[in-house]
Scaffold this active site. Structure first.
Site, PDB file in Angstrom:
ATOM      1  N   HIS A 123       0.740  -1.151  -0.079  1.00 59.75           N
ATOM      2  CA  HIS A 123      -0.197   0.122   0.111  1.00 59.75           C
ATOM      3  C   HIS A 123       0.732   1.185  -0.093  1.00 59.75           C
ATOM      4  O   HIS A 123       0.424   2.385  -0.344  1.00 59.75           O
ATOM      5  CB  HIS A 123      -1.022   0.065   0.996  1.00 59.75           C
ATOM      6  CG  HIS A 123      -1.954  -0.990   1.212  1.00 59.75           C
ATOM      7  ND1 HIS A 123      -2.860  -1.202   0.115  1.00 59.75           N
ATOM      8  CD2 HIS A 123      -2.443  -1.830   2.133  1.00 59.75           C
ATOM      9  CE1 HIS A 123      -3.653  -2.127   0.503  1.00 59.75           C
ATOM     10  NE2 HIS A 123      -3.365  -2.655   1.637  1.00 59.75           N
ATOM     11  N   ASP A 160      -2.721 -10.671  -2.215  1.00 59.58           N
ATOM     12  CA  ASP A 160      -3.615 -10.155  -0.853  1.00 59.58           C
ATOM     13  C   ASP A 160      -4.970  -9.664  -1.077  1.00 59.58           C
ATOM     14  O   ASP A 160      -5.171  -9.272  -1.959  1.00 59.58           O
ATOM     15  CB  ASP A 160      -2.735  -8.891  -0.360  1.00 59.58           C
ATOM     16  CG  ASP A 160      -2.888  -8.649   1.114  1.00 59.58           C
ATOM     17  OD1 ASP A 160      -2.038  -8.527   1.911  1.00 59.58           O
ATOM     18  OD2 ASP A 160      -3.958  -7.601   1.122  1.00 59.58           O
ATOM     19  N   HIS A 162      -6.337  -7.232   0.037  1.00 57.85           N
ATOM     20  CA  HIS A 162      -6.361  -5.712  -0.441  1.00 57.85           C
ATOM     21  C   HIS A 162      -5.823  -5.546  -1.817  1.00 57.85           C
ATOM     22  O   HIS A 162      -4.872  -6.189  -1.971  1.00 57.85           O
ATOM     23  CB  HIS A 162      -5.933  -4.968   0.591  1.00 57.85           C
ATOM     24  CG  HIS A 162      -6.391  -5.236   2.033  1.00 57.85           C
ATOM     25  ND1 HIS A 162      -6.153  -6.045   3.072  1.00 57.85           N
ATOM     26  CD2 HIS A 162      -7.847  -4.691   2.729  1.00 57.85           C
ATOM     27  CE1 HIS A 162      -6.649  -6.116   4.019  1.00 57.85           C
ATOM     28  NE2 HIS A 162      -7.786  -5.441   3.907  1.00 57.85           N
ATOM     29  N   ASP A 247      -4.478 -12.860   3.993  1.00 56.58           N
ATOM     30  CA  ASP A 247      -5.805 -12.429   4.487  1.00 56.58           C
ATOM     31  C   ASP A 247      -6.809 -12.702   3.686  1.00 56.58           C
ATOM     32  O   ASP A 247      -8.171 -12.296   4.147  1.00 56.58           O
ATOM     33  CB  ASP A 247      -5.600 -10.928   4.732  1.00 56.58           C
ATOM     34  CG  ASP A 247      -4.821 -10.094   3.755  1.00 56.58           C
ATOM     35  OD1 ASP A 247      -4.348 -10.639   2.833  1.00 56.58           O
ATOM     36  OD2 ASP A 247      -4.619  -8.838   3.976  1.00 56.58           O
TER      37      ASP A 247
END
Length: 310
Positions: A123, A160, A162, A247
């Site tokens: 990120h 991931d 996200h 995740d």
């Protein structure tokens, strides 16, 4: 042979009760050490250097900001991201491990490396911390592969839960780095739609697979495989980097896309098949998310088992 990087240095990035805590890595390291994975070499505290490699992705003003924030004792550098007095040095070490992993793979010392590092990175923007991330490890690794080792094409695969918005942003106009992300959408950080495909010289290098919560595991895996194969055929990668977040596991308290532990073995095998076809099996995998410590450890072991299985 597959190499696994680990270090107690990563535990010094202290975040308190934050979901991205040292307990994640303590659990992973403890369980990997007793897992007896064939063809896996555990390498503790790899010596690294991380100087100009960081500056290829992050401006000096931003690095100085991180260093000063750590030196002042840390705190929340943005709404989701916590730093402590040692966090800047730990983040530099994580980035250095990514660079060292690339060196070892490209120089032919080993076929695959997985770095169990923190803080995560995908990120992080070039000049801003975001989403638990300080430095964009996978972007630093990709840029090092191109600028230092002279590769022409690198593929980053991000599974991931996200979207790796920072990685996408850094390479959005870059023709040498392809980015494929499979992620939950709508979800944090809100990016990663199919129409985001790059621009300028990078047009067509970004491949996003937004997946709705509730998708079946079979549909997830089949859609992932189709887009991965297409992206790799377009890229013809000389090296594959993985932003390996875990995740998307059904038990993850932050993310979840309903995956079981063994599904990360299937994802790993799909990437290995592509790597075998295009780049002699060369893979560098870097830990991103995964916030259920026990499920994270199990998923990492599954990932390592499939990476090392020749």
């Amino acid at each position: 042979m597959t190499v696994y990087f680990q270090s107690n240095k990563f535990l010094r990035h202290e975040t308190g009760a934050h979901p991205e805590s040292s307990l994640r890595l303590e659990t992973v390291m403890n369980q990997v050490s007793t897992a007896a994975i064939p063809n896996l070499m555990i390498f503790k505290d790899p010596p690294v250097g991380a100087g100009e490699e960081l500056l290829r992705v992050h401006p000096e003003t931003y690095l100085n900001q991180l260093q000063a924030f750590s030196a002042a004792g840390g705190g929340r550098i943005e709404s989701d991201t916590v730093m402590s007095a040692d966090s800047y040095e730990v983040a530099r070490y994580a980035a250095g491990c990514a660079v060292e992993a690339v060196n070892r793979v490209i120089m032919g010392q080993v076929k695959q490396v997985f770095s169990a590092s923190r803080p995560p990175g995908h990120h992080a923007l070039s000049d801003r911390a975001m989403g638990f991330c300080l430095l964009n490890n996978v972007a630093i690794a990709a840029r090092h592969a191109i600028d230092f080792h002279g590769l022409n094409r690198v593929l980053i695969v991000d599974w991931d839960v996200h979207h790796g918005n920072g990685t996408q942003d850094i390479f959005y106009e870059e023709e040498s780095v392809y980015f494929f992300s499979a992620h939950r959408h709508p979800f944090y950080p809100g990016t990663g739609l199919g129409h985001e495909t790059g621009s300028g010289a990078g047009l067509g290098t970004i491949w996003n697979l937004p997946l709705a919560f509730g998708i079946t595991r079979q549909d997830y895996l089949s859609q992932f495989e189709r887009m991965l194969v297409d992206a790799a055929a377009r890229c013809q990668p000389e090296l594959i980097l993985i932003s390996a977040g875990f995740d998307a596991h059904k038990d993850d308290p932050i993310g979840s896309l309903g995956l079981e532990t063994e599904d990360f073995g299937r994802l790993t095998q799909l990437v290995k098949d592509v790597a075998r076809e295009y780049c002699g099996g060369r893979i560098v995998s870097l830990l991103e998310g995964g916030y259920h410590p026990q499920r994270l450890a199990e998923s990492v072991i599954c990932h390592l088992t499939h990476l090392a299985n020749d």
